[in-house]
Design an enzyme around this catalytic site. Structure first.
Site, short mmCIF file in Angstrom:
data_model
loop_
_atom_site.label_atom_id
_atom_site.label_comp_id
_atom_site.label_asym_id
_atom_site.label_seq_id
_atom_site.Cartn_x
_atom_site.Cartn_y
_atom_site.Cartn_z
N CYS A 1 -1.45 0.72 7.38
CA CYS A 1 -2.89 0.41 7.49
C CYS A 1 -3.28 -0.81 6.66
O CYS A 1 -3.52 -1.89 7.19
CB CYS A 1 -3.74 1.61 7.07
SG CYS A 1 -3.47 3.10 8.06
N ARG A 2 -3.36 -0.64 5.34
CA ARG A 2 -3.94 -1.70 4.50
C ARG A 2 -3.03 -2.90 4.30
O ARG A 2 -3.46 -4.05 4.49
CB ARG A 2 -4.34 -1.11 3.13
CG ARG A 2 -5.48 -0.12 3.23
CD ARG A 2 -5.62 0.68 1.95
NE ARG A 2 -4.48 1.58 1.76
CZ ARG A 2 -4.26 2.28 0.67
NH1 ARG A 2 -5.09 2.18 -0.36
NH2 ARG A 2 -3.21 3.09 0.59
N SER A 3 -1.77 -2.67 3.89
CA SER A 3 -0.93 -3.85 3.60
C SER A 3 -0.53 -4.65 4.84
O SER A 3 -0.47 -5.88 4.77
CB SER A 3 0.28 -3.50 2.72
OG SER A 3 1.14 -2.58 3.34
N ASN B 1 2.28 1.44 4.40
CA ASN B 1 2.57 0.15 5.08
C ASN B 1 2.26 0.22 6.58
O ASN B 1 2.92 -0.43 7.39
CB ASN B 1 4.03 -0.31 4.83
CG ASN B 1 4.31 -1.75 5.26
OD1 ASN B 1 5.41 -2.07 5.67
ND2 ASN B 1 3.34 -2.63 5.18
N ASP C 1 -8.14 3.81 1.08
CA ASP C 1 -7.20 4.26 2.11
C ASP C 1 -7.98 4.75 3.32
O ASP C 1 -8.73 5.73 3.22
CB ASP C 1 -6.36 5.40 1.49
CG ASP C 1 -5.31 5.90 2.45
OD1 ASP C 1 -5.34 5.54 3.64
OD2 ASP C 1 -4.45 6.67 2.00
N CYS D 1 0.87 -1.19 0.00
CA CYS D 1 0.00 0.00 0.00
C CYS D 1 0.90 1.23 0.00
O CYS D 1 2.08 1.15 -0.39
CB CYS D 1 -0.97 -0.02 1.17
SG CYS D 1 -0.19 0.03 2.80
P1 4NP Z 1 -1.79 2.83 4.12
O1 4NP Z 1 -2.48 4.15 4.68
O2 4NP Z 1 -1.24 3.17 2.74
O3 4NP Z 1 -2.94 1.87 4.02
O4 4NP Z 1 -0.72 2.41 5.10
C1 4NP Z 1 -1.81 5.38 4.80
C2 4NP Z 1 -0.95 5.59 5.85
C3 4NP Z 1 -0.33 6.81 6.00
C4 4NP Z 1 -0.59 7.84 5.10
C5 4NP Z 1 -1.45 7.61 4.04
C6 4NP Z 1 -2.07 6.38 3.89
N1 4NP Z 1 0.02 9.10 5.28
O5 4NP Z 1 -0.33 10.03 4.52
O6 4NP Z 1 0.89 9.25 6.16
#
Ligand code: 4NP
Length: 158
Positions: free
Chosen positions: A13-15, A11, A124, A8
């Site tokens: 939340c989703r992955s 790294n 996201d 993702c």
């Molecule tokens: P992820 O979510 O891609 O599912 O881990 C996010 C985590 C952090 C951010 C964006 C999306 N950020 O902007 O810091």
């Protein structure tokens, strides 16, 4: 041994959710000697951090433990090392396509291609509310079952 990398943006939340859910499914089916599971982010912002507390809490409600995972960024060696590199959304996939050598492009796909949901992107959840994290889990659980069935054709359906 099939090596699967979930990707993702951050790294956190989703992955890592996909990592924890798919690893749990693999363990439950006593297939841990057949799969290596990992996750990474396209961005470097959260390297070394644990998954977002909201992801950990949502996962814990369904008995998945994410607290030992640590964020890392996708490395160029991943394209050689892994057999399947599964992006959470189109933006992650485009990023990977831009980095991946042509001989390994066939390894790249959207994770939700393995799910039975209509959606192709895991949204996201980072800037949204708690329900977004539960929705991530719904999508990830569906795709994890589809992925295990696709990769483990000889075995009973999960
Ligand atoms: P992820 O979510 O891609 O599912 O881990 C996010 C985590 C952090 C951010 C964006 C999306 N950020 O902007 O810091």
């Amino acid at each position: 041994m099939t090596k699967v990398l979930f990707v993702c943006l951050g790294n956190i939340c989703r992955s890592p959710t996909a990592h924890g859910v798919f690893q749990t499914l693999v363990d439950q089916h006593k297939l841990s000697d057949q799969f290596l599971v990992d996750s990474a982010g396209t961005a470097a912002w959260h390297i070394g951090k644990s998954p977002d507390v909201r992801s950990q809490k949502a996962a814990k409600k369904r008995s998945y433990d994410l607290n030992r995972l640590q964020a890392r960024q996708v490395a160029s060696s991943d394209f050689e090392e892994f057999d399947l590199i599964l992006a959470m959304d189109e933006s992650n996939l485009r990023h990977l396509q831009g980095e991946c050598p042509s001989e390994h492009q066939y390894k790249l796909a959207l994770f939700l291609e393995y799910s039975d949901c209509e959606a192709l992107a895991v949204p996201d959840p980072y800037y949204g509310g708690v329900s977004g994290f539960d929705h991530v889990l719904d999508l990830v659980e569906s795709a994890s079952k589809g992925l295990l069935n696709a990769l483990n054709k000889d075995s009973k359906k999960v």
